[in-house]
Motif scaffolding. Structure first.
Motif, mmCIF file in Angstrom:
data_model
loop_
_atom_site.group_PDB
_atom_site.id
_atom_site.type_symbol
_atom_site.label_atom_id
_atom_site.label_comp_id
_atom_site.label_asym_id
_atom_site.label_seq_id
_atom_site.Cartn_x
_atom_site.Cartn_y
_atom_site.Cartn_z
ATOM 1 N N ALA A 35 0.852 -1.190 0.000
ATOM 2 C CA ALA A 35 0.000 0.000 0.000
ATOM 3 C C ALA A 35 0.884 1.235 0.000
ATOM 4 C CB ALA A 35 -0.913 -0.008 1.230
ATOM 5 N N ASN A 36 0.378 2.305 -0.559
ATOM 6 C CA ASN A 36 1.135 3.554 -0.648
ATOM 7 C C ASN A 36 0.728 4.530 0.451
ATOM 8 O OD1 ASN A 36 2.410 2.693 -3.041
ATOM 9 N ND2 ASN A 36 0.651 3.346 -4.231
ATOM 10 N N SER A 60 -5.175 1.061 -7.735
ATOM 11 C CA SER A 60 -6.353 0.795 -8.558
ATOM 12 C C SER A 60 -7.450 0.253 -7.655
ATOM 13 C CB SER A 60 -6.029 -0.245 -9.644
ATOM 14 O OG SER A 60 -5.732 -1.501 -9.028
ATOM 15 N N THR A 61 -8.661 0.138 -8.173
ATOM 16 C CA THR A 61 -9.748 -0.411 -7.355
ATOM 17 C C THR A 61 -9.436 -1.849 -6.957
ATOM 18 O OG1 THR A 61 -11.002 -0.995 -9.343
ATOM 19 C CG2 THR A 61 -11.557 1.094 -8.268
ATOM 20 N N ARG A 62 -8.817 -2.592 -7.849
ATOM 21 C CA ARG A 62 -8.447 -3.983 -7.528
ATOM 22 C C ARG A 62 -7.421 -4.002 -6.381
ATOM 23 N NH1 ARG A 62 -7.106 -8.113 -12.193
ATOM 24 N NH2 ARG A 62 -9.361 -8.014 -12.262
ATOM 25 N N HIS A 63 -6.451 -3.090 -6.424
ATOM 26 C CA HIS A 63 -5.427 -3.008 -5.383
ATOM 27 C C HIS A 63 -6.050 -2.587 -4.048
ATOM 28 C CE1 HIS A 63 -1.322 -1.220 -3.971
ATOM 29 N NE2 HIS A 63 -1.394 -2.494 -3.644
ATOM 30 N N VAL A 64 -6.948 -1.600 -4.075
ATOM 31 C CA VAL A 64 -7.626 -1.146 -2.860
ATOM 32 C C VAL A 64 -8.374 -2.305 -2.211
ATOM 33 C CG1 VAL A 64 -9.530 0.296 -1.998
ATOM 34 C CG2 VAL A 64 -7.807 1.287 -3.516
ATOM 35 N N LYS A 65 -9.130 -3.060 -3.003
ATOM 36 C CA LYS A 65 -9.891 -4.188 -2.460
ATOM 37 C C LYS A 65 -8.962 -5.270 -1.913
ATOM 38 C CE LYS A 65 -13.624 -7.420 -3.326
ATOM 39 N NZ LYS A 65 -13.266 -8.084 -2.117
ATOM 40 N N VAL A 85 -17.165 -4.118 7.042
ATOM 41 C CA VAL A 85 -16.347 -3.743 5.894
ATOM 42 C C VAL A 85 -17.288 -3.052 4.923
ATOM 43 C CG1 VAL A 85 -14.850 -4.554 4.021
ATOM 44 C CG2 VAL A 85 -14.824 -5.738 6.233
ATOM 45 N N GLU A 86 -16.955 -1.832 4.560
ATOM 46 C CA GLU A 86 -17.815 -1.028 3.682
ATOM 47 C C GLU A 86 -17.055 -0.618 2.432
ATOM 48 O OE1 GLU A 86 -21.007 -0.287 4.361
ATOM 49 O OE2 GLU A 86 -20.928 -1.260 6.317
ATOM 50 N N GLY A 87 -17.769 -0.542 1.315
ATOM 51 C CA GLY A 87 -17.214 0.001 0.084
ATOM 52 C C GLY A 87 -16.503 -0.987 -0.805
ATOM 53 N N GLU A 88 -16.634 -2.264 -0.542
ATOM 54 C CA GLU A 88 -15.921 -3.268 -1.322
ATOM 55 C C GLU A 88 -16.363 -3.319 -2.786
ATOM 56 O OE1 GLU A 88 -14.562 -7.028 1.114
ATOM 57 O OE2 GLU A 88 -16.678 -6.568 1.482
ATOM 58 N N ARG A 89 -17.613 -3.062 -3.017
ATOM 59 C CA ARG A 89 -18.119 -3.203 -4.383
ATOM 60 C C ARG A 89 -17.477 -2.208 -5.340
ATOM 61 N NH1 ARG A 89 -24.359 -3.082 -6.002
ATOM 62 N NH2 ARG A 89 -23.853 -0.935 -6.417
ATOM 63 N N GLU A 90 -17.485 -0.930 -4.965
ATOM 64 C CA GLU A 90 -16.871 0.085 -5.822
ATOM 65 C C GLU A 90 -15.359 0.097 -5.649
ATOM 66 O OE1 GLU A 90 -19.313 0.812 -3.610
ATOM 67 O OE2 GLU A 90 -20.995 0.889 -4.999
ATOM 68 N N ALA A 91 -14.908 -0.170 -4.439
ATOM 69 C CA ALA A 91 -13.488 -0.283 -4.088
ATOM 70 C C ALA A 91 -12.684 0.975 -4.396
ATOM 71 C CB ALA A 91 -12.857 -1.514 -4.729
ATOM 72 N N GLU A 92 -13.334 2.142 -4.319
ATOM 73 C CA GLU A 92 -12.586 3.396 -4.401
ATOM 74 C C GLU A 92 -12.142 3.820 -3.007
ATOM 75 O OE1 GLU A 92 -14.997 6.235 -6.470
ATOM 76 O OE2 GLU A 92 -14.533 5.334 -8.414
#
Length: 140
Positions: A35-36, A60-65, A85-92
Motif C-alpha cells: 500500500a502507498n 487501482s480499485t483492484r489493489h484497494v480491495k 467492511v464497507e465500500g468493497e463493491r466500488e473499491a474506491e
C-alpha cells in the motif's frame, strides 16, 4: 447409590488482541500488499469510535480491495473478526472496522478529496512557518 458427575468442558473465547497487536497486524497487512502513503493517526481523546485510524492508498480499485481483504485476513489470524467492511463493491474507498483500529484504503484521488489526515490532525501542530505562542508572547 453412586452417581457420576459429568464435567462439561467449555472453551472460553480468546480475549481480544491488544490495540498494539492489532495495529501491528494492520501495518503488516498493508505492507504485505505494498500500500502507498500509509499513515497511522492516534485519535484517542478525540473520538470514542476507535483508538487509531490507518489510512492507505492503493493504485487501482483492484489493489484497494486486495489491501482491505489482506487487512481482514491478518485480523482474523489474531481471532479478530471485523465489525464491518464497507465500500468493497466500488473499491474506491474501503473501510475496515476492527473496533479499536479503523482502516481506510482509498484511491489517491478519493483520499485527496476527503483529506481525512487533515480532518483528524487539525490542531496537532502549528502550520508550517508558524510557532506555538508561548506565555511570554501572550503577555506582550
Amino acid at each position: 447409590m453412586t452417581s457420576t458427575a459429568q464435567v462439561i468442558k467449555t472453551r472460553l473465547p480468546n480475549p481480544p488482541p491488544s490495540v498494539d497487536a492489532l495495529l501491528e497486524s494492520v501495518k503488516d497487512a498493508v505492507a504485505e500488499l505494498k500500500a502507498n502513503d500509509v499513515v497511522e493517526i492516534d485519535v484517542r481523546g478525540r473520538t470514542s469510535v476507535c483508538d487509531y485510524m490507518v489510512i492507505a492508498s492503493g493504485t487501482s480499485t483492484r489493489h484497494v480491495k486486495a489491501i482491505a481483504d489482506e487487512v481482514v485476513r491478518f485480523a482474523k489470524k489474531l481471532d479478530c473478526q471485523p465489525l464491518g467492511v464497507e465500500g468493497e463493491r466500488e473499491a474506491e474507498w474501503v473501510l475496515v472496522d476492527l473496533g479499536d483500529v479503523v482502516v481506510h484504503v482509498m484511491l489517491p484521488r478519493v483520499r485527496e478529496f476527503y483529506a481525512l489526515e487533515r480532518l483528524w490532525t487539525v490542531g496537532d501542530e502549528p502550520p508550517a512557518g508558524q510557532e506555538l505562542e508561548t506565555d511570554a508572547d501572550e503577555r506582550r
